[in-house]
Design a protein around this motif. Sequence first.
Motif, mmCIF file in Angstrom:
data_model
loop_
_atom_site.group_PDB
_atom_site.id
_atom_site.type_symbol
_atom_site.label_atom_id
_atom_site.label_comp_id
_atom_site.label_asym_id
_atom_site.label_seq_id
_atom_site.Cartn_x
_atom_site.Cartn_y
_atom_site.Cartn_z
ATOM 1 N N PHE A 1 60.852 -0.717 -21.913
ATOM 2 C CA PHE A 1 59.740 -1.551 -22.369
ATOM 3 C C PHE A 1 59.781 -1.781 -23.877
ATOM 4 C CE2 PHE A 1 58.084 -0.623 -18.213
ATOM 5 C CZ PHE A 1 57.393 -1.776 -17.902
ATOM 6 N N ALA A 2 60.691 -1.121 -24.575
ATOM 7 C CA ALA A 2 60.771 -1.291 -26.023
ATOM 8 C C ALA A 2 61.671 -2.459 -26.416
ATOM 9 C CB ALA A 2 61.294 -0.008 -26.666
ATOM 10 N N ARG A 3 62.521 -2.883 -25.495
ATOM 11 C CA ARG A 3 63.492 -3.923 -25.848
ATOM 12 C C ARG A 3 63.655 -4.871 -24.672
ATOM 13 N NH1 ARG A 3 68.727 -1.110 -26.683
ATOM 14 N NH2 ARG A 3 68.650 -1.166 -24.424
ATOM 15 N N GLY A 4 63.240 -6.099 -24.866
ATOM 16 C CA GLY A 4 63.377 -7.096 -23.809
ATOM 17 C C GLY A 4 64.823 -7.523 -23.656
ATOM 18 N N GLY A 5 65.221 -7.834 -22.460
ATOM 19 C CA GLY A 5 66.586 -8.267 -22.215
ATOM 20 C C GLY A 5 66.714 -9.776 -22.267
ATOM 21 N N ASP A 6 67.925 -10.229 -22.279
ATOM 22 C CA ASP A 6 68.237 -11.647 -22.346
ATOM 23 C C ASP A 6 67.622 -12.422 -21.186
ATOM 24 O OD1 ASP A 6 69.717 -13.857 -23.525
ATOM 25 O OD2 ASP A 6 71.002 -13.726 -21.749
ATOM 26 N N SER B 1 65.120 8.523 -21.273
ATOM 27 C CA SER B 1 65.011 9.888 -20.771
ATOM 28 C C SER B 1 66.387 10.471 -20.505
ATOM 29 C CB SER B 1 64.162 9.921 -19.496
ATOM 30 O OG SER B 1 64.804 9.189 -18.471
ATOM 31 N N ASP B 2 66.412 11.761 -20.209
ATOM 32 C CA ASP B 2 67.655 12.417 -19.822
ATOM 33 C C ASP B 2 67.908 12.064 -18.360
ATOM 34 O OD1 ASP B 2 69.813 14.011 -19.268
ATOM 35 O OD2 ASP B 2 68.773 15.908 -19.612
ATOM 36 N N LEU B 3 68.882 11.230 -18.118
ATOM 37 C CA LEU B 3 69.159 10.736 -16.772
ATOM 38 C C LEU B 3 70.160 11.605 -16.014
ATOM 39 C CD1 LEU B 3 69.461 6.956 -17.744
ATOM 40 C CD2 LEU B 3 67.471 8.119 -16.753
ATOM 41 N N HIS B 4 70.710 12.606 -16.676
ATOM 42 C CA HIS B 4 71.698 13.478 -16.043
ATOM 43 C C HIS B 4 71.093 14.169 -14.825
ATOM 44 C CE1 HIS B 4 73.298 13.017 -20.125
ATOM 45 N NE2 HIS B 4 74.470 13.079 -19.514
ATOM 46 N N GLY B 5 71.865 14.232 -13.764
ATOM 47 C CA GLY B 5 71.432 14.959 -12.580
ATOM 48 C C GLY B 5 70.550 14.181 -11.622
ATOM 49 N N LEU B 6 70.299 12.908 -11.900
ATOM 50 C CA LEU B 6 69.489 12.120 -10.971
ATOM 51 C C LEU B 6 70.285 11.842 -9.698
ATOM 52 C CD1 LEU B 6 67.735 9.593 -13.366
ATOM 53 C CD2 LEU B 6 66.708 11.490 -12.127
ATOM 54 N N PRO B 7 69.590 11.611 -8.599
ATOM 55 C CA PRO B 7 70.290 11.352 -7.337
ATOM 56 C C PRO B 7 70.962 9.981 -7.355
ATOM 57 C CG PRO B 7 67.943 11.017 -7.053
ATOM 58 C CD PRO B 7 68.134 11.579 -8.439
ATOM 59 N N PRO B 8 71.864 9.746 -6.411
ATOM 60 C CA PRO B 8 72.468 8.414 -6.309
ATOM 61 C C PRO B 8 71.384 7.332 -6.258
ATOM 62 C CG PRO B 8 73.547 9.933 -4.827
ATOM 63 C CD PRO B 8 72.347 10.651 -5.385
ATOM 64 N N THR B 9 71.659 6.243 -6.942
ATOM 65 C CA THR B 9 70.644 5.198 -7.107
ATOM 66 C C THR B 9 71.245 3.832 -6.837
ATOM 67 O OG1 THR B 9 69.569 6.569 -8.783
ATOM 68 C CG2 THR B 9 68.963 4.243 -8.738
ATOM 69 N N LEU B 10 70.485 3.001 -6.155
ATOM 70 C CA LEU B 10 70.879 1.625 -5.868
ATOM 71 C C LEU B 10 69.981 0.690 -6.672
ATOM 72 C CD1 LEU B 10 72.399 -0.530 -4.158
ATOM 73 C CD2 LEU B 10 70.578 -0.252 -2.446
ATOM 74 N N PHE B 11 70.592 -0.189 -7.447
ATOM 75 C CA PHE B 11 69.878 -1.216 -8.187
ATOM 76 C C PHE B 11 70.179 -2.560 -7.530
ATOM 77 C CE2 PHE B 11 70.626 2.136 -11.281
ATOM 78 C CZ PHE B 11 69.415 2.225 -11.947
ATOM 79 N N VAL B 12 69.135 -3.333 -7.231
ATOM 80 C CA VAL B 12 69.300 -4.649 -6.618
ATOM 81 C C VAL B 12 68.565 -5.667 -7.485
ATOM 82 C CG1 VAL B 12 68.895 -6.061 -4.569
ATOM 83 C CG2 VAL B 12 69.433 -3.627 -4.314
ATOM 84 N N THR B 13 69.243 -6.755 -7.813
ATOM 85 C CA THR B 13 68.652 -7.793 -8.641
ATOM 86 C C THR B 13 69.318 -9.128 -8.298
ATOM 87 O OG1 THR B 13 68.073 -8.385 -10.927
ATOM 88 C CG2 THR B 13 70.244 -7.405 -10.582
ATOM 89 N N SER B 14 69.025 -10.146 -9.089
ATOM 90 C CA SER B 14 69.611 -11.461 -8.873
ATOM 91 C C SER B 14 69.856 -12.148 -10.210
ATOM 92 C CB SER B 14 68.666 -12.317 -8.026
ATOM 93 O OG SER B 14 69.181 -13.636 -7.909
ATOM 94 N N THR B 15 70.693 -13.159 -10.171
ATOM 95 C CA THR B 15 71.043 -13.859 -11.408
ATOM 96 C C THR B 15 69.882 -14.647 -12.005
ATOM 97 O OG1 THR B 15 71.881 -15.767 -10.170
ATOM 98 C CG2 THR B 15 73.491 -14.066 -10.804
ATOM 99 N N ARG B 16 68.804 -14.867 -11.249
ATOM 100 C CA ARG B 16 67.640 -15.564 -11.795
ATOM 101 C C ARG B 16 66.421 -14.656 -11.891
ATOM 102 N NH1 ARG B 16 68.126 -21.553 -9.027
ATOM 103 N NH2 ARG B 16 70.238 -21.929 -9.753
ATOM 104 N N ASP B 17 66.639 -13.363 -11.842
ATOM 105 C CA ASP B 17 65.562 -12.379 -11.974
ATOM 106 C C ASP B 17 65.292 -12.143 -13.450
ATOM 107 O OD1 ASP B 17 63.869 -10.178 -11.923
ATOM 108 O OD2 ASP B 17 65.164 -8.978 -10.622
ATOM 109 N N LEU B 18 64.046 -12.277 -13.873
ATOM 110 C CA LEU B 18 63.750 -12.046 -15.277
ATOM 111 C C LEU B 18 64.036 -10.614 -15.688
ATOM 112 C CD1 LEU B 18 60.004 -11.688 -16.125
ATOM 113 C CD2 LEU B 18 60.742 -11.831 -13.776
ATOM 114 N N LEU B 19 64.192 -9.694 -14.732
ATOM 115 C CA LEU B 19 64.526 -8.310 -15.053
ATOM 116 C C LEU B 19 66.012 -8.002 -14.857
ATOM 117 C CD1 LEU B 19 61.417 -6.474 -13.578
ATOM 118 C CD2 LEU B 19 61.796 -7.348 -15.889
ATOM 119 N N LEU B 20 66.836 -9.026 -14.710
ATOM 120 C CA LEU B 20 68.271 -8.817 -14.534
ATOM 121 C C LEU B 20 68.859 -7.996 -15.672
ATOM 122 C CD1 LEU B 20 71.102 -9.322 -13.319
ATOM 123 C CD2 LEU B 20 71.082 -11.546 -14.478
ATOM 124 N N SER B 21 68.589 -8.371 -16.899
ATOM 125 C CA SER B 21 69.150 -7.646 -18.043
ATOM 126 C C SER B 21 68.686 -6.193 -18.061
ATOM 127 C CB SER B 21 68.742 -8.308 -19.363
ATOM 128 O OG SER B 21 69.281 -9.597 -19.457
#
Length: 125
Positions: A4-9, A51-71
Amino acid sequence: MGDFARGGDSIALYALRGFSGHLDPPGSGSHNLDYVTATDPKDPILSPIYSDLHGLPPTLFVTSTRDLLLSGTANLHRAYLNAGVDARLVVYDALPHAFWYDLKLPEAIEANKLMAEFFVKQLSK
């Protein structure tokens, strides 16, 4: 949303003005004051990329090329990888944010199947 501190492209591309008119690069500082309010945008509770992301479980990220949260999704995925987390990023073409809720779209059915299979695989370990 991982930072939330840095907006993406993609926020600059797919927000209200989008491709119409002049496109300014994302500004510094929080870009969602209604959500952040008085919280430090770099607080790891709000922005997990700090945050310290070490040790987190496997994670799936799903997005799209026109998603404002893609970056933001791509940046958070990369942070997971840098922390050694088993993370997978799947990007669909030309779909809006949270497209998987529109079950009329074949890609939504595909994405929901992908997510279900990911969870079944991870929970069966």
